[in-house]
Design a protein around this motif. Sequence first.
Motif: not given
Length: 193
Positions: A120-149
């Motif tokens: 199964a899967h979960r998808v979250s959209r996150i806007d980042i300006d600075g730094a955040i921390e979150r737990q890796a809940a999946g195995a694997p977890t993928l982080v896709f950068c839509q825009y920015g760095t």
Amino acid sequence: MGMSLLRAAGYRRMPWKNGGGETVEIAVFPSHAGLSDFDWRISMAKVAGDGPFSIFPEIDRTLCVLEGNGIELSIAGKGVVRLDPASEPLAFPADMAINARLTDGAITDLNVMTRRGVAAHRVSRIDIDGAIERQAAGAPTLVFCQYGTLELEADGERADLSVLDCALVEAPPTVPLRLSGNARCFVVEILYG
């Protein structure tokens, strides 16, 4: 624990299952799986015309609009849903009849698919300006950068992501993911069991 950086320039391009366009495959498991035998798959597609979605038996899907003015999905038994870049990710069964109508020009979307009964899967959209921390809940977890760095750190490993890059993190749920930069990203958690 391991982290793999998937650069946008290396993604595989292939025709849609129904032949109506082209998809850009970001990641798939198993790594050389086709459209009929993957456990999970993440891809992007440009939708330039109205028409039916490809049907994927026994697959659950989440769709996110990355660019464009929006799309309306007529989902059998569920009515019409309108999606645009501000919409939350939409989860639905990929084996239902779905017809798409563009609201004003082409869109680019992000697709996440998992094989029902396998993952199964979960998808979250996150806007980042600075730094955040979150737990890796999946195995694997993928982080896709839509825009920015974006800089991703997990368990002593680090990856720098630019536009449309993706990082694949194999980490247990106890490992925190630190995301920093100025970016919009999607965090995809693949859940087995």
